[in-house]
Design an enzyme around this catalytic site. Structure first.
Site, PDB file in Angstrom:
ATOM      1  N   HIS A  46      -1.156  -0.396   4.795  1.00 38.47           N
ATOM      2  CA  HIS A  46      -1.889  -1.553   5.322  1.00 38.47           C
ATOM      3  C   HIS A  46      -2.011  -1.447   6.848  1.00 38.47           C
ATOM      4  O   HIS A  46      -1.315  -2.145   7.576  1.00 38.47           O
ATOM      5  CB  HIS A  46      -1.149  -2.831   4.903  1.00 38.47           C
ATOM      6  CG  HIS A  46      -1.795  -4.104   5.338  1.00 38.47           C
ATOM      7  ND1 HIS A  46      -3.096  -4.199   5.789  1.00 38.47           N
ATOM      8  CD2 HIS A  46      -1.287  -5.377   5.407  1.00 38.47           C
ATOM      9  CE1 HIS A  46      -3.372  -5.450   6.101  1.00 38.47           C
ATOM     10  NE2 HIS A  46      -2.289  -6.178   5.879  1.00 38.47           N
ATOM     11  N   CYS A  84      -5.274 -11.636   2.112  1.00 42.43           N
ATOM     12  CA  CYS A  84      -4.581 -12.719   2.792  1.00 42.43           C
ATOM     13  C   CYS A  84      -4.507 -12.352   4.269  1.00 42.43           C
ATOM     14  O   CYS A  84      -4.602 -11.179   4.640  1.00 42.43           O
ATOM     15  CB  CYS A  84      -3.186 -12.932   2.213  1.00 42.43           C
ATOM     16  SG  CYS A  84      -2.005 -11.599   2.536  1.00 42.43           S
ATOM     17  N   GLY A 103      -2.503 -13.329   8.113  1.00 39.75           N
ATOM     18  CA  GLY A 103      -1.467 -14.020   8.850  1.00 39.75           C
ATOM     19  C   GLY A 103      -2.015 -15.236   9.580  1.00 39.75           C
ATOM     20  O   GLY A 103      -3.186 -15.297   9.942  1.00 39.75           O
ATOM     21  N   CYS A 115      -5.357  -9.449   9.638  1.00 41.93           N
ATOM     22  CA  CYS A 115      -5.447  -8.538   8.496  1.00 41.93           C
ATOM     23  C   CYS A 115      -6.855  -8.459   7.904  1.00 41.93           C
ATOM     24  O   CYS A 115      -7.181  -7.502   7.208  1.00 41.93           O
ATOM     25  CB  CYS A 115      -4.483  -8.963   7.399  1.00 41.93           C
ATOM     26  SG  CYS A 115      -2.772  -9.033   7.919  1.00 41.93           S
TER      27      CYS A 115
END
Length: 396
Positions: free
Chosen positions: A353, A383, A385, A94
Site C-alpha cells: 500500500h 478507505c 485516513g 490513501c
C-alpha cells in the site's frame, strides 16, 4: 463547453512492482518512480503524440520530501515529455491516486481536456523527518522531529483525541465495532497472499507491471508465498497488548507508482487502441476519523446508485486492504456482494500500500480485469485516513 458530458475511456494502465519499506525501490526517488511509469505508459501507445496530453494528474500523500515540487510536473519533465505538458498533484491521503483519476476524468468529461494521464506515487522509505519552526527565534532547547512516513504528526490540539488515534488503533476500533476476530483477519490475510502469488505465477500481471530502471525487482516484494495460518497466528498484536491487528494482517509500508491513460472519443481515435474500460460514476463520503476503515461502505453505495447499478451487477471489485479488519468490516456491510470477485489477484495486505499510488493501482487493476473478461462492471474503493471513503465504477 459541451452541453453533454463526454465518455471517458481508460486506454491503458501500468504500475511498478511494489517495493517493501527499505527494500528494492528505496534507492529510487519518488519523482523518478512517477517519471518511470509515465514514460512507460506513453511509450506503450506510440500512435499518440505526447504533446496531445492536456494534463497530468498525480496523487501523493506525503509531499514533504523529494516529491515536494508538484511531483506530477516533475514527472513530466523527468520523463522527457514536451515541456508544454502541464501537471498537478492532488492529495486525498490513501485515496490520492484514485482522486487523480477522478479529477482527470472530470476534466475530460466536461471538455477541458481530450487526453490526460492520471496516477499516483509514494516512497514511504524515503519520506523525510521534519522539524517545525520554533515559536520564537534562536531557541535554546531541543526541538522535536516528526516522521512523515505514515499517520498523524503535529496534531492540532483542538482535535478531539478520539479522532487522532493511530491508524492501527483505528483498525482495532473497527474490529471491535463489527465483531471481527483475529482468526478472521488472519484467514483474510492468508488468502490475499495466496491470490497474489497465484496471479503472478499465472502471468496475470505481465501486461500491467512495468520495470523500474536500474532496479532488479520483477514482482511485488511483500508477497509471502509460503506463509501459513500457524505463522500468522504467532505474530503479536502491534497496537494493543490484547488486540487483533498484527503486522501479518495489515498492509505493509511500501514504495511504488501507477499511471493510467484517459481519453475522450477524439483522443481514443488518436491512440489507435481499443480501451480497457470506460470511467463511470464516483463518490466520496466522510465518516468519524477513528472509524476510517469503514469509509468505503457508503461511498460504494452512492457510486453504484449514480451508475444505476447495484452490488449484484459487479463482475470484479478491488477493495484496498489497508487492514484485514477494515476490509472485512466493509464486506460485511455489503451482503449482496459475492466475496469471490473481491481482489481476485490479491490485495494490499500482500501486494502493498504505497499510499498515493494505491488508488491508481486498484483502478488500473479493475480496468485490466474488465478487459480480460471482455465485458462487465467493476468497482474500485478505498478507505482513507482522517475518515473518508472513495469509490469508482468502471464499465466495459
Amino acid at each position: 463547453m459541451s452541453d453533454r458530458l463526454r465518455d471517458v475511456y481508460v486506454v491503458d494502465a501500468v504500475r511498478t512492482p511494489i517495493g517493501k519499506y527499505g527494500g528494492a525501490l528505496s534507492g529510487v526517488r519518488p519523482d523518478d518512480l512517477a517519471a518511470g511509469v509515465l514514460r512507460a505508459l506513453v511509450g506503450r501507445t506510440p500512435g499518440l503524440d505526447p504533446a496531445r496530453i492536456d494534463d497530468v494528474f498525480f496523487g501523493n500523500a506525503n509531499g514533504a520530501g523529494e516529491e515536494n515540487r508538484d511531483v506530477a510536473r516533475m514527472a513530466v519533465l523527468l520523463a522527457g515529455l514536451p515541456v508544454t505538458v502541464p501537471g498537478t498533484t492532488v492529495n486525498r491521503l490513501c485515496g490520492s491516486g484514485m482522486e487523480a483519476v477522478i479529477q482527470a476524468a472530470r476534466a475530460i468529461a466536461v471538455g477541458d481536456a481530450s487526453v490526460a494521464v492520471a496516477g499516483g506515487v509514494e516512497s514511504m522509505s524515503r519520506a523525510p523527518w521534519v522539524v517545525p519552526k520554533p515559536e520564537r527565534a534562536l531557541p535554546a532547547g531541543h526541538q522535536q522531529m516528526y516522521s512523515t512516513t505514515l499517520g498523524w504528526r503535529m496534531v492540532n490540539p483542538r482535535m478531539p483525541e478520539e479522532w487522532t488515534v493511530a491508524l492501527g488503533e483505528g483498525a482495532e476500533l473497527v474490529a471491535d465495532r463489527y465483531g471481527i476476530d483475529r482468526a478472521a483477519q488472519d484467514a483474510f490475510a492468508l488468502a490475499s497472499h495466496q491470490k497474489a502469488a497465484r496471479a503472478w505465477q499465472q502471468g496475470l500481471y505481465d501486461g500491467e507491471v512495468v520495470p523500474v530502471d536500474g532496479v532488479d525487482l520483477t514482482r511485488d516484494e511483500c508477497i509471502r508465498d509460503t506463509t501459513t495460518p500457524a505463522a500468522l497466528a504467532k505474530l503479536k498484536p502491534v497496537f494493543r497488548k490484547d488486540g487483533t491487528v498484527t503486522a501479518g494482517n495489515s498492509s505493509p509500508l511500501n514504495d511504488g507508482a501507477a499511471a493510467l491513460l484517459l481519453t475522450d472519443e477524439d483522443g481514443l481515435r488518436a491512440t489507435g487502441r481499443e480501451p480497457l474500460a470506460r470511467i463511470g460514476a464516483s463518490a466520496v463520503t466522510g465518516i468519524e476519523p477513528q472509524y476510517f476503515g469503514a469509509g468505503p461502505v457508503e461511498a460504494v453505495q452512492r457510486a453504484l446508485k449514480k451508475a444505476g447499478r447495484d452490488l449484484a451487477d459487479l463482475h470484479t471489485v478491488e477493495l484496498n486492504e489497508a487492514f484485514a479488519a477494515q476490509a472485512l468490516a466493509c464486506l460485511g456491510q455489503w451482503p449482496g456482494l459475492d466475496p469471490q470477485i473481491v481482489n481476485p489477484r490479491g490485495g494490499a495486505v500482500a501486494i502493498g500500500h504505497p499510499l498515493g499510488a494505491s488508488g491508481a493501482r486498484i483502478t488500473g487493476a479493475v480496468a485490466h480485469q474488465l478487459a480480460a473478461a471482455g465485458s462487465g462492471t467493476g468497482l474500485a474503493a478505498l478507505c482513507i485516513g482522517v475518515g473518508q471513503g472513495l469509490a469508482l465504477v468502471l464499465e466495459r
